[in-house]
Design a protein around this motif. Structure first.
Motif, short mmCIF file in Angstrom:
data_model
loop_
_atom_site.label_atom_id
_atom_site.label_comp_id
_atom_site.label_asym_id
_atom_site.label_seq_id
_atom_site.Cartn_x
_atom_site.Cartn_y
_atom_site.Cartn_z
N UNK A 121 0.80 -1.21 0.00
CA UNK A 121 0.00 0.00 0.00
C UNK A 121 0.83 1.27 0.00
N UNK A 122 2.03 1.20 -0.57
CA UNK A 122 2.94 2.34 -0.61
C UNK A 122 2.85 3.01 -1.97
N UNK A 123 2.38 4.24 -1.99
CA UNK A 123 2.25 4.97 -3.25
C UNK A 123 3.57 5.57 -3.70
N UNK A 124 4.39 6.02 -2.74
CA UNK A 124 5.62 6.74 -3.07
C UNK A 124 6.66 6.41 -2.01
N UNK A 125 7.91 6.29 -2.43
CA UNK A 125 8.98 5.93 -1.51
C UNK A 125 10.28 6.59 -1.93
N UNK A 126 11.20 6.73 -0.99
CA UNK A 126 12.59 6.97 -1.33
C UNK A 126 13.19 5.62 -1.70
N UNK A 127 14.14 5.60 -2.64
CA UNK A 127 14.71 4.35 -3.14
C UNK A 127 16.22 4.44 -3.06
N UNK A 128 16.84 3.42 -2.44
CA UNK A 128 18.30 3.33 -2.29
C UNK A 128 18.72 1.95 -2.78
N UNK A 129 19.38 1.91 -3.92
CA UNK A 129 19.83 0.64 -4.49
C UNK A 129 21.33 0.61 -4.62
N UNK A 130 21.93 -0.51 -4.27
CA UNK A 130 23.38 -0.69 -4.36
C UNK A 130 23.70 -1.87 -5.27
N UNK A 131 24.78 -1.74 -6.03
CA UNK A 131 25.25 -2.78 -6.94
C UNK A 131 24.13 -3.12 -7.93
N UNK A 132 23.73 -4.40 -8.07
CA UNK A 132 22.63 -4.69 -8.97
C UNK A 132 21.35 -3.99 -8.52
N UNK A 133 21.20 -3.78 -7.23
CA UNK A 133 20.04 -3.03 -6.74
C UNK A 133 20.01 -1.61 -7.27
N UNK A 134 21.18 -1.03 -7.52
CA UNK A 134 21.22 0.28 -8.15
C UNK A 134 20.77 0.23 -9.59
N UNK A 135 21.06 -0.86 -10.28
CA UNK A 135 20.57 -1.02 -11.65
C UNK A 135 19.05 -1.15 -11.66
N UNK A 136 18.54 -1.95 -10.73
CA UNK A 136 17.08 -2.10 -10.63
C UNK A 136 16.44 -0.75 -10.30
#
Length: 266
Positions: free
Chosen positions: A92-107
């Motif tokens: 139920x999350x409409x908006x978020x901050x996103x922090x991705x590292x390594x492959x997570x940064x690609x995603x």
């Protein structure tokens, strides 16, 4: 809650029906944390707590890892990004901050480019734009990780993740070395997803304020990629951590978490 507490799983469903284990901890504006290749949510053990004063944290086990299903298909960074959206919808999350590292940064690049309304602020760590424009790791790194002796390959990975000085004071265990329970087909799928990533053309469409972070001694994802990402993403800020390797977020944890927290609060 401690670093060793088991995560409170709930399960989202991807578009193809794959069950995706996800974890929502804490209170406050949601911060989605995306792990590296062939890793589950444990990648963020000992780090997520740094953000709980202001944010709840959302993690997931990528398909093929952890408690999620391990199908034969669906392994690409754009498809992982759609899995992320399924998790946010489920929670139920409409908006978020996103922090991705390594492959997570690609995603994370695909999440921000394809779903701009879902991302308030974006942090990309130790990652690359992929494709022919990226600066790739050299052949010696690939050989070290592909050697047939599993323990030798593991030691090579540890050396790529952490500097010798930091390892001397932090002998492990480390939670960033991959999910040991992954079946071979899923491990291959994650490797192909990382290798085939190419968001170069999509990066200029990212509208979320963006911070790009890197260790200056990173041989897994060479630090020249920081400048490439920053040049393609409008208004992106950057920071290099001196002496840090791939897992800068752990080795430089106090500085890195404080920097990310300040950016998210700006």
């Amino acid at each position: 809650m401690t670093d060793t507490d088991p995560p409170p799983h709930t399960f989202a469903r991807a578009a193809d029906g794959t069950a995706l284990a996800c974890q929502l901890w804490g209170h406050g504006f949601p911060l989605l944390l995306l792990a590296g290749q062939a890793n589950n949510h444990r990648w963020w053990d000992g780090i997520r707590e740094d953000f709980h004063a202001t944010h709840s944290t959302v993690t997931l086990d990528y398909r093929g890892t952890g408690a999620s299903d391990k199908p034969e298909g669906g392994y690409s960074t754009p498809e992982f990004a759609e899995d992320v959206i399924a998790v946010l919808d489920h929670l139920g999350i409409e908006r978020a901050d996103v922090y991705g590292t390594s492959m997570g940064g690609r995603v994370a690049q695909w999440v921000a480019a394809r779903h701009p309304g879902r991302v308030r602020r974006l942090v990309l760590g130790c990652t690359t734009p992929g494709g022919p424009h990226a600066v790739e790791r050299d052949a010696s790194v690939r050989r070290a990780l592909a050697q047939p002796d599993p323990e030798a390959a593991r030691q090579a990975l540890i050396d790529l993740m952490y500097s010798p000085a930091w390892r001397a004071e932090h002998p492990g265990p480390y939670t960033t070395l991959g999910d040991p329970a992954m079946p071979p087909h899923a491990r291959r799928g994650h490797l192909l997803a990382s290798n085939r990533h190419d968001a170069w053309d999509a990066l200029p469409t990212i509208s979320a304020p963006t911070l790009v972070l890197h260790g200056d001694q990173d041989r897994m994802a060479p630090p020249d990629n920081l400048a490439l990402l920053a040049a393609r993403i409008p208004g992106a800020r950057t920071h290099l951590f001196a002496g840090a390797r791939h897992a800068y977020f752990e080795e430089c944890r106090p500085e890195a978490s404080a920097l990310v927290s300040a950016f998210l609060a700006d």
